[in-house]
Scaffold this motif. Sequence first.
Motif: not given
Lengths: 993, 91
Positions: A160-165, A584-593
């Motif tokens: 799991s990515d430990p960072d926030h987007y 663009v990282a999927i994590g950025a599209f998900a953001g905090h969701h």
Amino acid sequence: MRGDQANRLNNGGLIDRSAALNFRFDGKTFSGFKGDTLASALVANGVKLVGRSFKYHRPRGILTAGSEEPNALVELRSGARREPNTKATTAELYDGLEAASQNRWPSLNFDVMSINQLFAPIFVAGFYYKTFMWPAKFWEAIYEPAIRRAAGLGRAAGVSDPDHYDKAWAHCDVLIAGSGPAGLAAALAAGRSGARVVLCEEDFVLGGRLLADGGTIDGLPASEWIARTLAELSAMPDVRIMTRTTLFGVYDGGTYGAIERVNDHLPVPPEHQVRQRLWRIVAKRCVAAAGAIERPIVFAGNDTPGVMMASAMRSYINRYAATPATRIALFTNNEDGWRTAETAIASGLQVAAVIDARPDVSPAHRALASKSGFPVLHGAVASVDGGKGGARKISVSLTGGARAEVEADGLAVSGGWNPAVGLTSYHRGRPKWRDDIAAFVPDGAPPGMVAAGAANGAFGLGACLREGFEAGAAAARDAGCSGNVGSVPVADDEAFSLTPLWHVPGKGKAFVDQQHDVTASDVELAQREGFESVEHLKRYTTLGMATDQGKTSNVAGLAIMAAVSGKSVPETGTTIYRPPYVPVAIGAFAGHHRDENFHATRLTPSHHWAAEQGAIFVDTGLWKRAQWYPRAGEKDWLESVTREVKAVRSGVGFCDVSTLGKIDVHGPDAGAFLDRVYINAFSSLAVGKARYGLMLREDGIVYDDGTTSRLAEDHYFLTTTTAKAGLVMQHLEFCRQVLFPELDVQLTSVSDQWAQFSIAGPNTRDLLKEIVDPAEDLSNEGFPFMGAREVRLRGGLKARLFRISFSGEMAFEISVPARYGEAMARNLMVAGKPFGVTPYGTEALGVMRIEKGHVAGPELNGTTTAGDLGLGKMMSTKKDFIGRVMAGREALTAPNRQVVVGIKPTDKAHRLRSGAHIIPKGETPGPGNDQGYVTSVCFSPVLDQWIGLGLVERGRERIGEIVRAHDPLRGEDYDVELCNSVFYDPDGGRQRG
Amino acid sequence: MRIVCPFCGERELGEFTYLGDAKPQRPAADAGEDAVYDYVYLRDNVAGPMSEHWYHGGGCRAWLKVTRNTLTHEISAVEPAAGAGAAKVGA
């Protein structure tokens, strides 16, 4: 390889020599400076080999200095933050950076899989389709895993990515993509006119090509002009400059997508900060000043480390003061490429030769060559020798047929420039061909957007400034800003004379798409095999389908296709351009969701109390509902649920049912309105009474059910199922506003305003007397079954009381304002203690509704009619209602429909499972004999066996028949009896008592 | 894409729910099965401007009649449904 930053110039460049940064590449420690990218730091340290190619595992170096890079991809960082396929050319250097090369084993220098090159003949275009087709079952088991191991890119972190987007919105008058001369001039004009401006630059420094190529603007050196411009823009309150931000997509209505790499330039984002932020920018106008990308010329060995784009070489030398080679050859077909020779000489490097494909070279350049003592060769590079150690020898086919050889450790290549037409083409725009620059330029753009500068095919510095300035001024004007824009920045226009050259025929692999290892011969093969359309070419050869999206390869690929198919380049055309411009990282599209924030969580009013009781919660849509309340010593859920059911049926229990949708219906026409949305009548309902209602869709299928109470002449209180709460509100608003606007009625959602509890069991009235004001008459006469009215509680709080029963027991539902919900649960526990009150969850609720034969979600499944549910008699014949006509269709009233019926195994000890199919005795299970299935099951404490409801063909006519429950999923087949769906208290005496 | 809600102003797409063609009119109670069948099932496949029902569920809960070009997503008109908006005081 030489020592520490041996290839770093002593002076110049936009690096901070006082800020040394240490980093590791493939385990070896190097140093660079602040201002470096990973690529420029590797260049400064003499590292030429940085990766292995996708298919053939060929040694690859650094080709470009920007986001178009196909080769220098690395795994950045380690552990959970490992990011594969990161371009070294855009990765900003930081102290402690870790990077590893990709697609090599065991090491970059000695890569076992480079043996793939020997098998090159089978890796040609379409090889997947040709080679691995038979036998079919080998594909998943053998071919695919083997290919995936051998051909590939970096490895994902796997954790799991430990960072926030983050995700954010921005609004502006004028959005500008790019901060080269055109972008900065556009920002100046738009800013001066008073527009709200957002300028996005993907680099971490503003200036675009000015950073590498310099120039003189308004009489100032480029660097001073940039500084002056930034000072002016910074002083404007409504100009926002976003560096490290790539505008990647264009969407409807002037909405743009941008990715901001907020903290990618740090090892770990600072506490409470995000790594990246996804921007949705709404702009009245947009100036696409995204520049142009220099394109390679395809020749044998053009992927050898040391072969680099001419403009990239200038970037490394001028911007980063890092020298990619000591003895440089230049291969160009245009005037601009010569700048690299000028740069090399100015930086004290040797120029081995300039190979110019054009018939003429300008006198100035001839003079430079003779002054600096290097030959100008008319012709083309035929091949490069070198391998993993980098280029050594360049073989040249001279015009006229002779050959020459040039010794050099670096080869700069310029095949001309391709305007970055992505942004302007994302709405299925097709760029148009311009012969004078032999390149595609935008032909129109999405509404509100205009291209300027190099992105529009204007390559001269003066032209970039003029176009950018004019576009910025016009954009601001269109957005309604009319301030004085001042004067346009002035610079000379350099000559750009180009003779198109795409491919130099010769022996050896000549790469078009270096990231996907697509060669010129692959393109030719695709043409011979009929894959001539560019969209076929792309998919058959995978040209342009890698993470770089063919930024350096697409145009060359289709030019080669054009040549072999005897067409012009514009006739051959381009493929469709689609966002994103950069990965663009999927994590950025998900953001905090993500994780627990993937969606909202709704808690019932008594949630915290229930949690204190140790309730087990179940997700029901967004809700967390108490499923059961385990007690010490209970071995499983069934034991707890059975206890809860028995406690209710023999004493009293309560359950939070606040999740039901609740709608207040007000107005003189409220009754008439409900008559039209329910199949049964509500205008005839007496004040103070509740009634069960069923609503259909317009196509005649059941939509939702629930009880509705009439609290006053013009006020009904309607409940919906939990799942449909929002949808029913939307449906009723549609009926009110669109279908029946003539009715004087208003709807108010009050789902969140009321906490509602079901209190059930023979002792319910005793418990309620402890809660409700003694003046309220709760007797069977004073508050009969299906009564509904407001009551006063002890202490004065007003509540609503409904004598309705889902469990089949004597029961009430009580509503209090939601903020009293938790207190109500606690009070029920205290007041109910003498009566053994037992909280129960959704499981016990479900058991009792099945025992009572009530239908719920599994039966209201979007295919059933009122008749199927045994509720056909509720359909009024005296009024029109939604779904009335379609419910009368032949197929919906057919006698052989599957209808709700009770089901119990003939062997009382056998467990019934939902989903089991009903097959007549003696028949072979199959679609032809399938007569329905089990929809809901439970263990009935009352009957002491498993029971269920099912939808069975002609079920109600077959009560008492023994059929098979066939359950191939669980490997079961057993006999069941079809029975009345009301297993418990069929005459309803208990709930009326 | 954004829709200018007549009650709330310009709002982002995510606040709205799409229903579909706004042209079919619910037949009168005595219109017969064929008319209702047409109303429920038959839809034009419009390439160009189309009148559609959208629900502003993330805002004022008004049903809107939106004229949208299905080829370009350009919205040329937004009007409230006949019964949308404030209570019919004294109606």
